[in-house]
Design a protein around this motif. Structure first.
Motif, PDB file in Angstrom:
ATOM      1  N   ALA A  30      72.768  55.936  41.056  1.00 13.03           N
ATOM      2  CA  ALA A  30      73.573  55.225  40.067  1.00 13.03           C
ATOM      3  C   ALA A  30      74.534  54.237  40.718  1.00 13.03           C
ATOM      4  N   GLY A  31      75.031  54.569  41.900  1.00  9.34           N
ATOM      5  CA  GLY A  31      76.002  53.709  42.567  1.00  9.34           C
ATOM      6  C   GLY A  31      75.388  52.584  43.373  1.00  9.34           C
ATOM      7  N   SER A  32      74.091  52.622  43.589  1.00 10.25           N
ATOM      8  CA  SER A  32      73.407  51.575  44.348  1.00 10.25           C
ATOM      9  C   SER A  32      73.095  50.385  43.460  1.00 10.25           C
ATOM     10  N   VAL A  33      73.163  49.193  44.051  1.00  9.82           N
ATOM     11  CA  VAL A  33      72.861  47.962  43.329  1.00  9.82           C
ATOM     12  C   VAL A  33      71.788  47.220  44.123  1.00  9.82           C
ATOM     13  N   ALA A  34      70.613  47.085  43.547  1.00  6.27           N
ATOM     14  CA  ALA A  34      69.504  46.445  44.245  1.00  6.27           C
ATOM     15  C   ALA A  34      69.883  45.057  44.732  1.00  6.27           C
ATOM     16  N   ALA A  35      69.505  44.747  45.959  1.00  6.73           N
ATOM     17  CA  ALA A  35      69.744  43.450  46.585  1.00  6.73           C
ATOM     18  C   ALA A  35      71.221  43.184  46.851  1.00  6.73           C
ATOM     19  N   VAL A  36      72.067  44.219  46.697  1.00  8.19           N
ATOM     20  CA  VAL A  36      73.500  44.090  47.008  1.00  8.19           C
ATOM     21  C   VAL A  36      73.894  45.144  48.032  1.00  8.19           C
ATOM     22  N   VAL A  37      73.891  46.416  47.631  1.00 12.63           N
ATOM     23  CA  VAL A  37      74.132  47.512  48.563  1.00 12.63           C
ATOM     24  C   VAL A  37      73.517  48.776  47.981  1.00 12.63           C
ATOM     25  N   GLU A  38      72.780  49.499  48.793  1.00 14.61           N
ATOM     26  CA  GLU A  38      72.096  50.708  48.344  1.00 14.61           C
ATOM     27  C   GLU A  38      72.348  51.843  49.333  1.00 14.61           C
ATOM     28  N   LEU A  39      72.463  53.045  48.793  1.00 16.27           N
ATOM     29  CA  LEU A  39      72.750  54.226  49.601  1.00 16.27           C
ATOM     30  C   LEU A  39      71.767  55.328  49.258  1.00 16.27           C
ATOM     31  N   ARG A  40      71.220  55.968  50.269  1.00 13.74           N
ATOM     32  CA  ARG A  40      70.338  57.109  50.056  1.00 13.74           C
ATOM     33  C   ARG A  40      70.466  58.070  51.229  1.00 13.74           C
ATOM     34  N   GLU A  41      70.124  59.322  50.987  1.00 15.90           N
ATOM     35  CA  GLU A  41      70.044  60.292  52.068  1.00 15.90           C
ATOM     36  C   GLU A  41      68.609  60.333  52.569  1.00 15.90           C
ATOM     37  N   VAL A  42      68.446  60.394  53.870  1.00 15.17           N
ATOM     38  CA  VAL A  42      67.135  60.592  54.487  1.00 15.17           C
ATOM     39  C   VAL A  42      67.160  62.007  55.057  1.00 15.17           C
ATOM     40  N   PRO A  43      66.716  62.991  54.291  1.00 13.81           N
ATOM     41  CA  PRO A  43      66.947  64.383  54.681  1.00 13.81           C
ATOM     42  C   PRO A  43      65.972  64.917  55.718  1.00 13.81           C
ATOM     43  N   PHE A  44      66.442  65.926  56.426  1.00 18.08           N
ATOM     44  CA  PHE A  44      65.619  66.793  57.267  1.00 18.08           C
ATOM     45  C   PHE A  44      64.970  66.111  58.465  1.00 18.08           C
ATOM     46  N   LEU A  45      65.534  65.002  58.932  1.00 23.93           N
ATOM     47  CA  LEU A  45      64.983  64.412  60.144  1.00 23.93           C
ATOM     48  C   LEU A  45      65.143  65.401  61.305  1.00 23.93           C
ATOM     49  N   THR A  46      64.220  65.347  62.237  1.00 26.40           N
ATOM     50  CA  THR A  46      64.322  66.173  63.432  1.00 26.40           C
ATOM     51  C   THR A  46      65.339  65.539  64.375  1.00 26.40           C
ATOM     52  N   MET A  47      66.353  66.305  64.767  1.00 26.19           N
ATOM     53  CA  MET A  47      67.378  65.797  65.683  1.00 26.19           C
ATOM     54  C   MET A  47      67.564  66.798  66.814  1.00 26.19           C
ATOM     55  N   VAL A  48      67.582  66.276  68.016  1.00 22.50           N
ATOM     56  CA  VAL A  48      67.712  67.130  69.203  1.00 22.50           C
ATOM     57  C   VAL A  48      68.763  66.524  70.127  1.00 22.50           C
ATOM     58  N   GLY A  49      69.739  67.337  70.506  1.00 17.12           N
ATOM     59  CA  GLY A  49      70.732  66.894  71.463  1.00 17.12           C
ATOM     60  C   GLY A  49      70.224  67.107  72.874  1.00 17.12           C
ATOM     61  N   LEU A  50      70.353  66.089  73.708  1.00 22.18           N
ATOM     62  CA  LEU A  50      69.904  66.156  75.102  1.00 22.18           C
ATOM     63  C   LEU A  50      71.096  65.910  76.021  1.00 22.18           C
ATOM     64  N   ARG A  51      71.272  66.785  76.987  1.00 23.57           N
ATOM     65  CA  ARG A  51      72.266  66.582  78.046  1.00 23.57           C
ATOM     66  C   ARG A  51      71.526  66.644  79.379  1.00 23.57           C
ATOM     67  N   VAL A  52      71.465  65.513  80.037  1.00 26.36           N
ATOM     68  CA  VAL A  52      70.693  65.447  81.277  1.00 26.36           C
ATOM     69  C   VAL A  52      71.058  64.168  82.030  1.00 26.36           C
ATOM     70  N   ASP A  53      70.948  64.222  83.333  1.00 26.91           N
ATOM     71  CA  ASP A  53      71.127  63.018  84.148  1.00 26.91           C
ATOM     72  C   ASP A  53      69.864  62.182  84.013  1.00 26.91           C
ATOM     73  N   PRO A  54      69.947  61.003  83.387  1.00 24.82           N
ATOM     74  CA  PRO A  54      68.722  60.217  83.170  1.00 24.82           C
ATOM     75  C   PRO A  54      68.053  59.767  84.459  1.00 24.82           C
ATOM     76  N   ALA A  55      68.808  59.738  85.556  1.00 26.84           N
ATOM     77  CA  ALA A  55      68.229  59.295  86.827  1.00 26.84           C
ATOM     78  C   ALA A  55      67.614  60.441  87.626  1.00 26.84           C
ATOM     79  N   GLY A  56      67.843  61.677  87.178  1.00 29.50           N
ATOM     80  CA  GLY A  56      67.305  62.829  87.892  1.00 29.50           C
ATOM     81  C   GLY A  56      65.883  63.154  87.470  1.00 29.50           C
ATOM     82  N   ASP A  57      65.298  64.128  88.130  1.00 23.08           N
ATOM     83  CA  ASP A  57      63.922  64.517  87.823  1.00 23.08           C
ATOM     84  C   ASP A  57      63.793  65.009  86.385  1.00 23.08           C
ATOM     85  N   ALA A  58      64.773  65.824  85.920  1.00 22.94           N
ATOM     86  CA  ALA A  58      64.723  66.344  84.558  1.00 22.94           C
ATOM     87  C   ALA A  58      64.828  65.210  83.545  1.00 22.94           C
ATOM     88  N   GLY A  59      65.677  64.224  83.849  1.00 25.39           N
ATOM     89  CA  GLY A  59      65.816  63.071  82.963  1.00 25.39           C
ATOM     90  C   GLY A  59      64.538  62.267  82.875  1.00 25.39           C
TER      91      GLY A  59
END
Length: 211
Positions: A30-59
């Motif tokens: 209801a709050g979205s206006v076509a060709a002006v501004v639109e809002l939607r949720e894109v649910p359930f995307l797969t998201m994974v946090g990575l902590r690693v040295d990108p220059a190392g072997d694991a990276g």
């Protein structure tokens, strides 16, 4: 037989689960206006946090699986439907389609754990920790500028850039996926608040006086 059971289980999961902003779906439409501004949720995307040295072997092992790890602030890398966003020198957020998740028959989180192996780093499934909002249209930047301190001018914040920030006082990662399209990744517990803030910021553009 096992594949059939997995498929049925996947369908059941999709039917039963509700996204963090699902109560706002009708309000977003209801709050979205076509060709002006639109809002939607894109649910359930797969998201994974990575902590690693990108220059190392694991990276390098993780990068080979994801299409590469970003090397600078704001950079996004990836291949196909998978993107890796830079959060820090050794911290990244991987975003992939929902079907990449093990609960829907995919194997991406597990494959990342396997690729890391005993290497120095961390792989954490964050799929249930966040949701995704997509804000698009010619007025999308103006809406965000009401509550985001980043310089969002297109000369600075170009398509393909992602940065951690606050929007309406809510911590979120902001990714500009196209010239007039942004994806926001708030934590699930903040999703309804941020969704309502965005709707309020969009309200003036729903007025018939706005050209």
């Amino acid at each position: 037989m096992a594949d059939t059971a997995a498929l049925e289980n996947s369908k059941k999961i999709q039917t039963l689960r509700k996204s963090p902003a699902s109560p706002l779906k009708a309000a977003f439409e209801a709050g979205s206006v076509a060709a002006v501004v639109e809002l939607r949720e894109v649910p359930f995307l797969t998201m994974v946090g990575l902590r690693v040295d990108p220059a190392g072997d694991a990276g390098e092992q993780l990068g080979a699986l994801t299409g590469g790890l970003p090397s600078a602030s704001g950079e996004v890398r990836g291949s196909g439907g998978t993107a890796v966003l830079w959060l820090g020198p050794a911290e990244f957020l991987l975003v992939a389609p929902a079907e990449s998740h093990e609960s829907l028959g995919g194997d991406l989180p597990g494959a990342l754990v396997e690729a890391l192996g005993d290497g120095a780093g961390q792989v954490v499934d964050l799929s249930a920790n966040r949701t995704t909002f997509e804000l698009s249209g010619p007025r999308a930047r103006a809406v965000l500028e009401k509550g985001c301190s980043l310089d969002l001018h297109p000369r600075v914040f170009t398509a393909g850039t992602a940065l951690s920030t606050e929007i309406g006082g809510i911590p979120a990662t902001l990714w500009k996926t196209a010239e007039e399209t942004y994806r926001l990744f708030p934590r699930a517990s903040f999703a309804e608040f941020l969704g309502r803030w965005l709707l309020d910021a969009m309200r003036e553009y729903a007025s018939p006086e706005v050209p």
